[in-house]
Design a protein around this motif. Sequence first.
Motif, PDB file in Angstrom:
ATOM      1  N   THR B   5       0.812  -1.233   0.000  1.00  0.00           N
ATOM      2  CA  THR B   5       0.000   0.000   0.000  1.00  0.00           C
ATOM      3  C   THR B   5       0.836   1.269   0.000  1.00  0.00           C
ATOM      4  N   ALA B   9      -1.772   6.299  -1.601  1.00  0.00           N
ATOM      5  CA  ALA B   9      -2.405   7.598  -1.348  1.00  0.00           C
ATOM      6  C   ALA B   9      -1.909   8.625  -2.343  1.00  0.00           C
ATOM      7  N   VAL B  12      -3.594   8.097  -5.626  1.00  0.00           N
ATOM      8  CA  VAL B  12      -4.987   8.566  -5.591  1.00  0.00           C
ATOM      9  C   VAL B  12      -5.035  10.086  -5.627  1.00  0.00           C
ATOM     10  N   VAL B  13      -4.159  10.709  -4.844  1.00  0.00           N
ATOM     11  CA  VAL B  13      -4.141  12.182  -4.807  1.00  0.00           C
ATOM     12  C   VAL B  13      -3.804  12.746  -6.182  1.00  0.00           C
ATOM     13  N   VAL B  16      -6.855  12.288  -8.409  1.00  0.00           N
ATOM     14  CA  VAL B  16      -7.905  13.249  -8.058  1.00  0.00           C
ATOM     15  C   VAL B  16      -7.516  14.643  -8.533  1.00  0.00           C
ATOM     16  N   ALA B  19      -8.075  14.877 -12.150  1.00  0.00           N
ATOM     17  CA  ALA B  19      -9.502  15.004 -12.452  1.00  0.00           C
ATOM     18  C   ALA B  19      -9.992  16.412 -12.151  1.00  0.00           C
ATOM     19  N   LEU B  20      -9.542  16.931 -11.007  1.00  0.00           N
ATOM     20  CA  LEU B  20      -9.942  18.297 -10.640  1.00  0.00           C
ATOM     21  C   LEU B  20      -9.435  19.300 -11.673  1.00  0.00           C
ATOM     22  N   ILE B  23     -11.598  19.072 -14.784  1.00  0.00           N
ATOM     23  CA  ILE B  23     -12.914  19.690 -14.582  1.00  0.00           C
ATOM     24  C   ILE B  23     -12.780  21.208 -14.508  1.00  0.00           C
ATOM     25  N   LEU B  27     -14.529  23.993 -16.853  1.00  0.00           N
ATOM     26  CA  LEU B  27     -15.361  25.085 -16.330  1.00  0.00           C
ATOM     27  C   LEU B  27     -14.822  26.436 -16.767  1.00  0.00           C
ATOM     28  N   LEU B  30     -15.751  26.960 -20.327  1.00  0.00           N
ATOM     29  CA  LEU B  30     -17.178  27.295 -20.430  1.00  0.00           C
ATOM     30  C   LEU B  30     -17.414  28.751 -20.053  1.00  0.00           C
ATOM     31  N   SER B  31     -16.796  29.157 -18.958  1.00  0.00           N
ATOM     32  CA  SER B  31     -16.976  30.544 -18.500  1.00  0.00           C
ATOM     33  C   SER B  31     -16.424  31.533 -19.509  1.00  0.00           C
TER      34      SER B  31
END
Lengths: 232, 352
Positions: B5, B9, B12-13, B16, B19-20, B23, B27, B30-31
């Motif tokens: 393991t 982490a 994963v971080v 994420v 992905a953030l 996104i 956004l 789009l704005s």
Amino acid sequence: MGSACRRGASLAETLVALLVGLLVIQLGLSTLARLRAAQRELAERADALIAQRVGRHVLRRELRHAAAGRDWLADADSLALRAFRGTGIVCASDSASAELIVAYRGDRAPDPSKDSVRLLGEDGTSAVRALVGIGTAPACPAGLPGTAARWTLDVAAPAGAVVASVFERGSYHLAMSALRYRRGASGRQPLTPEVWAASTAWQTSGDRLGVELIPSRAGRSWRGFLAWKLPQ
Amino acid sequence: MSRSTDGAALVVVVLVTLALFAIGHGLLGLSLGELAASRAAARYLEARVASDAAVHRVLADSGGAWMDSVPIGSSRSAGSGSVGRARGEASLWRLSAESWWIEGVGRVGSTEARSARLAWAPDPLGTITTLHGVLTVGPASSVRLSGSVDAASPTSMEPPHTSADCDPWLAGLQAHYASEPLAAVATYAPADSLLRLGLLDIATMLGEMDVHLSGAGIASPVESLGVCSTAVAWNWGDPERPWGPCGAYMALRGSTGSVSMSGVGQGLLVVDGDFELAGGARFFGLVLATGTLSVEDGASLTGMAIATGGVSVAAMGSVHGSACWAARALASQRATLGRLRPVPGVGNLGPI
């Protein structure tokens, strides 16, 4: 620092690592879920804004060139109008052959299969003729702005006509969550995203025509002025 | 176990975070797209306002003598102005003797919007040549001509004036009267006998005049320090001294009641009632009256007149038919009655 002191430490580390990992994954997933919801809401609001902007722009532009009562009529569920597509300055008129030479400008070329012509006289009197043919013409002698064209009408233009506007018959509808346009007897084509609630409606009371656009999900409703119903 | 393991982490971080980032980038795009669309819509609206303002500026302006010099089919720039950051320009095209196409162009950067209106302004030549008689009366109104009414030389100008004073219209008037001689008296054509000047009815004409008068008065030129006092109600210019301070002044006078004039004057007179030229009075120009026109003994009218209620010319009174004087009287009012005005009921023309 002997092996007796370190016994059991790897288990604790593993548990902590697992907990931290789970926490991070949990936070990540919940953040992703929220972002996805926010993204969906933002897209819906963007669609609603686009629909509002397009709807307002289209309707205001159509009504800007038309006179209430004569060129458009609104009722509870639709706005029927002469949709003007271009305007020509009359350079010459031949009453025998029912032909006009015009200096024409507009959104598109006139189409005899669907267009009619509104003729304006010097004093504002108007007459409507069917457009039955178009052709090329030598440049207007006066050097008026626009492209010279020869139009054949069903009946000769009245004497003294100075301006000829091309229009098609159409109607706008706020139906099935969108602004839709129907030309003649054809189907209603959507002009905006389908984002509005069923309560979206024309505002026809009083001396003005307005519209209230109510988004079905995200965003606030918008009530706006479109045109005066009084004669110009 | 711990080795398997280790680093999970971090992975994963990183995922994420990616992905953030994706996104967030979406956004932001789009704005920015919405912002660009909103800016374009705002620019178009500003350009449209500037084009509308340019058109309305022309319609609000007083006219000028230049209007008579624009040939049919020709254009003229009508100036420019700014509305905020938008720049607007107006142009005029003369479509016919009395109708004009006014076009405004508004620009903000590369965005452009256009507006157009149909406008009307009376044409002196066209208006005068629609009259078939020196004196035009309403249907079934009384006509008493004991004195002289001369319709033989409508394009002549008596001294001290010369034919140069009729220059802009002389050729047109001569051509018209060569084929259609002027009569002494004719009947007003419109069946309703409402006094009109093209799109202008008498109420509009009277409403747009600065100087009104009523009753009886003696018209005479009034000068102050060598300048013609045009605001004086009974100063109707000085037709017999064209070189004087009031020589070029063509009066525009209106009255909501009957008027009796003595003295001398020139211009355009609009009377909602009777108009009397008392003994010895001399008037040069155009008279529009809803009542009766009376030319008394010793009085003279040089020009033309519309009198819906009829005319009376006394035995020693005289009327000299002059289309030149009538056209002069109309043309000199370009700043008021002769200005451009929107044709009622037409509104914006387009799209163009």
